[in-house]
Design a protein around this motif. Structure first.
Motif, PDB file in Angstrom:
ATOM      1  N   ALA A 167       0.874  -1.180   0.000  1.00 30.32           N
ATOM      2  CA  ALA A 167       0.000   0.000   0.000  1.00 30.32           C
ATOM      3  C   ALA A 167       0.905   1.221   0.000  1.00 30.32           C
ATOM      4  O   ALA A 167       1.737   1.383   0.899  1.00 30.32           O
ATOM      5  N   TYR A 168       0.729   2.067  -1.002  1.00 30.67           N
ATOM      6  CA  TYR A 168       1.614   3.214  -1.182  1.00 30.67           C
ATOM      7  C   TYR A 168       0.865   4.513  -0.889  1.00 30.67           C
ATOM      8  O   TYR A 168      -0.135   4.824  -1.538  1.00 30.67           O
ATOM      9  N   ALA A 169       1.371   5.232   0.095  1.00 28.07           N
ATOM     10  CA  ALA A 169       0.672   6.422   0.589  1.00 28.07           C
ATOM     11  C   ALA A 169       0.533   7.497  -0.478  1.00 28.07           C
ATOM     12  O   ALA A 169      -0.556   8.054  -0.678  1.00 28.07           O
ATOM     13  N   GLY A 170       1.630   7.820  -1.151  1.00 31.53           N
ATOM     14  CA  GLY A 170       1.572   8.888  -2.143  1.00 31.53           C
ATOM     15  C   GLY A 170       0.660   8.566  -3.297  1.00 31.53           C
ATOM     16  O   GLY A 170      -0.126   9.414  -3.745  1.00 31.53           O
ATOM     17  N   LEU A 209      -5.803   5.225   3.119  1.00 34.41           N
ATOM     18  CA  LEU A 209      -4.819   6.271   3.352  1.00 34.41           C
ATOM     19  C   LEU A 209      -4.650   6.534   4.843  1.00 34.41           C
ATOM     20  O   LEU A 209      -3.523   6.635   5.350  1.00 34.41           O
ATOM     21  N   ARG A 210      -5.761   6.622   5.552  1.00 35.40           N
ATOM     22  CA  ARG A 210      -5.687   6.854   6.995  1.00 35.40           C
ATOM     23  C   ARG A 210      -4.988   5.697   7.717  1.00 35.40           C
ATOM     24  O   ARG A 210      -4.312   5.922   8.729  1.00 35.40           O
ATOM     25  N   SER A 211      -5.121   4.494   7.180  1.00 36.96           N
ATOM     26  CA  SER A 211      -4.474   3.351   7.819  1.00 36.96           C
ATOM     27  C   SER A 211      -2.958   3.404   7.679  1.00 36.96           C
ATOM     28  O   SER A 211      -2.237   2.717   8.418  1.00 36.96           O
ATOM     29  N   LEU A 212      -2.472   4.212   6.753  1.00 31.75           N
ATOM     30  CA  LEU A 212      -1.035   4.330   6.529  1.00 31.75           C
ATOM     31  C   LEU A 212      -0.409   5.463   7.331  1.00 31.75           C
ATOM     32  O   LEU A 212       0.793   5.714   7.225  1.00 31.75           O
ATOM     33  N   GLN A 213      -1.216   6.145   8.137  1.00 28.00           N
ATOM     34  CA  GLN A 213      -0.702   7.241   8.958  1.00 28.00           C
ATOM     35  C   GLN A 213      -0.176   6.708  10.285  1.00 28.00           C
ATOM     36  O   GLN A 213      -0.857   5.946  10.977  1.00 28.00           O
ATOM     37  N   SER A 214       1.018   7.117  10.646  1.00 32.78           N
ATOM     38  CA  SER A 214       1.600   6.724  11.927  1.00 32.78           C
ATOM     39  C   SER A 214       1.060   7.619  13.032  1.00 32.78           C
ATOM     40  O   SER A 214       0.501   8.695  12.755  1.00 32.78           O
ATOM     41  N   GLY A 219       2.584   9.549  14.794  1.00 28.05           N
ATOM     42  CA  GLY A 219       3.261  10.847  14.718  1.00 28.05           C
ATOM     43  C   GLY A 219       2.776  11.735  13.597  1.00 28.05           C
ATOM     44  O   GLY A 219       3.177  12.900  13.506  1.00 28.05           O
ATOM     45  N   GLY A 220       1.922  11.190  12.723  1.00 27.07           N
ATOM     46  CA  GLY A 220       1.340  12.005  11.661  1.00 27.07           C
ATOM     47  C   GLY A 220       1.850  11.724  10.275  1.00 27.07           C
ATOM     48  O   GLY A 220       1.268  12.187   9.290  1.00 27.07           O
ATOM     49  N   ARG A 221       2.933  10.979  10.160  1.00 24.69           N
ATOM     50  CA  ARG A 221       3.493  10.728   8.835  1.00 24.69           C
ATOM     51  C   ARG A 221       2.747   9.609   8.116  1.00 24.69           C
ATOM     52  O   ARG A 221       2.396   8.593   8.714  1.00 24.69           O
ATOM     53  N   PHE A 222       2.532   9.805   6.805  1.00 26.12           N
ATOM     54  CA  PHE A 222       1.966   8.766   5.956  1.00 26.12           C
ATOM     55  C   PHE A 222       3.124   8.005   5.328  1.00 26.12           C
ATOM     56  O   PHE A 222       3.990   8.597   4.676  1.00 26.12           O
ATOM     57  N   ALA A 223       3.155   6.691   5.534  1.00 25.87           N
ATOM     58  CA  ALA A 223       4.261   5.872   5.059  1.00 25.87           C
ATOM     59  C   ALA A 223       3.738   4.691   4.268  1.00 25.87           C
ATOM     60  O   ALA A 223       2.576   4.288   4.396  1.00 25.87           O
ATOM     61  N   GLN A 225       3.073  13.047   1.725  1.00 25.96           N
ATOM     62  CA  GLN A 225       2.423  13.727   2.841  1.00 25.96           C
ATOM     63  C   GLN A 225       1.500  14.835   2.358  1.00 25.96           C
ATOM     64  O   GLN A 225       0.374  14.996   2.848  1.00 25.96           O
ATOM     65  N   SER A 226       1.984  15.594   1.378  1.00 26.12           N
ATOM     66  CA  SER A 226       1.208  16.736   0.887  1.00 26.12           C
ATOM     67  C   SER A 226      -0.050  16.289   0.167  1.00 26.12           C
ATOM     68  O   SER A 226      -1.148  16.827   0.391  1.00 26.12           O
ATOM     69  N   PHE A 227       0.071  15.284  -0.714  1.00 20.78           N
ATOM     70  CA  PHE A 227      -1.113  14.790  -1.415  1.00 20.78           C
ATOM     71  C   PHE A 227      -2.089  14.139  -0.441  1.00 20.78           C
ATOM     72  O   PHE A 227      -3.312  14.214  -0.630  1.00 20.78           O
ATOM     73  N   ALA A 228      -1.567  13.492   0.602  1.00 20.51           N
ATOM     74  CA  ALA A 228      -2.455  12.908   1.607  1.00 20.51           C
ATOM     75  C   ALA A 228      -3.287  13.994   2.273  1.00 20.51           C
ATOM     76  O   ALA A 228      -4.503  13.850   2.469  1.00 20.51           O
ATOM     77  N   ILE A 229      -2.650  15.085   2.642  1.00 22.18           N
ATOM     78  CA  ILE A 229      -3.364  16.195   3.280  1.00 22.18           C
ATOM     79  C   ILE A 229      -4.384  16.797   2.315  1.00 22.18           C
ATOM     80  O   ILE A 229      -5.537  17.079   2.680  1.00 22.18           O
ATOM     81  N   LEU A 230      -3.988  16.996   1.056  1.00 21.38           N
ATOM     82  CA  LEU A 230      -4.885  17.581   0.070  1.00 21.38           C
ATOM     83  C   LEU A 230      -6.084  16.668  -0.204  1.00 21.38           C
ATOM     84  O   LEU A 230      -7.213  17.143  -0.383  1.00 21.38           O
ATOM     85  N   ALA A 231      -5.847  15.360  -0.223  1.00 20.69           N
ATOM     86  CA  ALA A 231      -6.950  14.427  -0.447  1.00 20.69           C
ATOM     87  C   ALA A 231      -7.883  14.378   0.756  1.00 20.69           C
ATOM     88  O   ALA A 231      -9.116  14.421   0.613  1.00 20.69           O
ATOM     89  N   LEU A 232      -7.315  14.305   1.957  1.00 24.18           N
ATOM     90  CA  LEU A 232      -8.135  14.227   3.165  1.00 24.18           C
ATOM     91  C   LEU A 232      -8.881  15.533   3.422  1.00 24.18           C
ATOM     92  O   LEU A 232      -9.949  15.530   4.056  1.00 24.18           O
ATOM     93  N   ASN A 233      -8.353  16.626   2.927  1.00 25.89           N
ATOM     94  CA  ASN A 233      -9.036  17.907   3.073  1.00 25.89           C
ATOM     95  C   ASN A 233     -10.397  17.897   2.385  1.00 25.89           C
ATOM     96  O   ASN A 233     -11.293  18.655   2.764  1.00 25.89           O
TER      97      ASN A 233
END
Length: 347
Positions: free
Chosen positions: A112-115, A143-148, A150-154, A168-176
């Motif tokens: 599963a790839y976060a980006g 995507l949320r399952s890949l968040q640690s 500490g907040g990082r998506f890995a 990280q940036s695309f994760a934030i933009l998508a979750l927004n």
């Protein structure tokens, strides 16, 4: 910018931007006259160069590999330019086909790839779809399952973690755009990677923090979407400070190019820096291929203004369109887009 790496695309990524995506003979780029820049024609050129009108491929050792990330860049470009909506629909339909989708985002069990997951979720949302049901896959939940904590998506992969500032940036933009919104800790983690000069690095936790244009351009858009105004302002200030006199931006090897300038220009306009955006747009306009070039090349945006290379022009054009229009990732929508692939007007 590639946001993740997997065994499915490793050979293709090794050849990177040099992969031959078309069989057009290279020719010297003929710049568009000042003031005649056409983002719609650039998007039209990009649409006409989709393989079978639906996808992009990278060729390595005679083998064609799917380039889902570039296809999504085209989806964003079509929405930004408000054209080629039919091509955007076909490109997204191709990326979301189960076999193509899973080769990009992973199967969700062993890979599963976060980006990639975030970028696809954002593209689905831009086109008015539901990222929680993409062929039966809930991209937001994954995507949320890949968040640690500490907040990082890995990434989840036996091949390693290839996540970076784009992930990280695309994760934030998508979750927004999701019902739950952006977890504060995710934006806090991204803000915490900022370098002392105000920019953002591609990879965090390096011995020396080195700000990069592409990473900063996307990070500031994500931080603004998450309400981290001061952190975004610092990045925007750094972008302005490294802009060249001709309006362009350089990549890591110091080459002024359409990709870095396109992303930076998008961030500058979305971030309220209109003068810097206008200067960047002039630089991009100087790279657009005009009427003196062969018909097949007209409208494209060349990578760096040298000998025109269609292999690099696809990604360069896709990201340049974002800068030419200045529409940020957080505002992209295909709601008003028209169909068809506009051509560059020559008389």
């Amino acid at each position: 910018m590639v946001v993740r790496l997997s065994r499915h695309r490793l050979p293709a990524l090794l050849c990177g931007m040099l992969a031959a995506l078309t069989l057009v003979t290279p020719a010297a780029a003929a710049p568009v006259p000042a003031g005649a820049v056409r983002a719609d024609a650039a998007a039209g050129w990009l649409a006409r160069h989709l393989v079978d009108g639906e996808r992009f491929e990278a060729v390595f050792d005679g083998v064609a590999y799917p380039d889902q990330g570039l296809a999504l860049d085209a989806v964003f470009a079509f929405a930004a330019a408000d054209v080629a909506d039919d091509f955007g629909a076909r490109a997204l339909a191709w990326v979301t086909r189960p076999d193509v989708r899973d080769g990009y985002v992973g199967d969700g069990v062993t890979e599963a790839y976060a980006g990639a997951t975030a970028k696809l979720a954002l593209a689905v949302a831009v086109r008015g779809g539901d990222p929680t049901d993409v062929g039966g896959v809930d991209l937001i939940a994954r995507l949320r399952s890949l968040q640690s904590p500490g907040g990082r998506f890995a990434d989840l992969s036996a091949w390693g973690d290839f996540s970076n500032a784009f992930s990280q940036s695309f994760a934030i933009l998508a979750l927004n755009r999701s019902a739950q919104g952006v977890p504060a800790v995710a934006a806090e983690w991204l803000a915490g990677t900022r370098c002392p000069d105000g920019g953002y690095p591609l990879l965090p936790a390096q011995p020396v923090c080195v700000s990069e244009v592409d990473a900063t351009a996307v990070a500031v858009q994500a931080l603004r979407a998450a309400g981290r105004w001061a952190d975004a302002a610092a990045g925007l200030g750094w972008l302005v400070s490294v802009q060249r006199a001709d309006g362009g931006f350089t990549n890591a090897d110091g080459t002024a190019n359409a990709n870095s300038t396109g992303l930076a220009a998008q961030a500058l306009r979305a971030g309220g820096r209109p003068l810097a955006w206008a200067r960047a747009r002039v630089f991009l306009a100087g790279l657009q291929v005009g009427c003196a070039a062969p018909v097949v090349d007209r409208g494209a945006v060349d990578f760096d203004g040298g000998v025109f290379d269609p292999a690099t022009a696809t990604r360069a054009t896709a990201q340049a369109v974002l800068g030419l229009t200045g529409t940020g990732y957080a505002e992209l929508s295909r709601a008003t887009a028209t169909t068809g692939a506009p051509t560059f007007p020559c008389h």
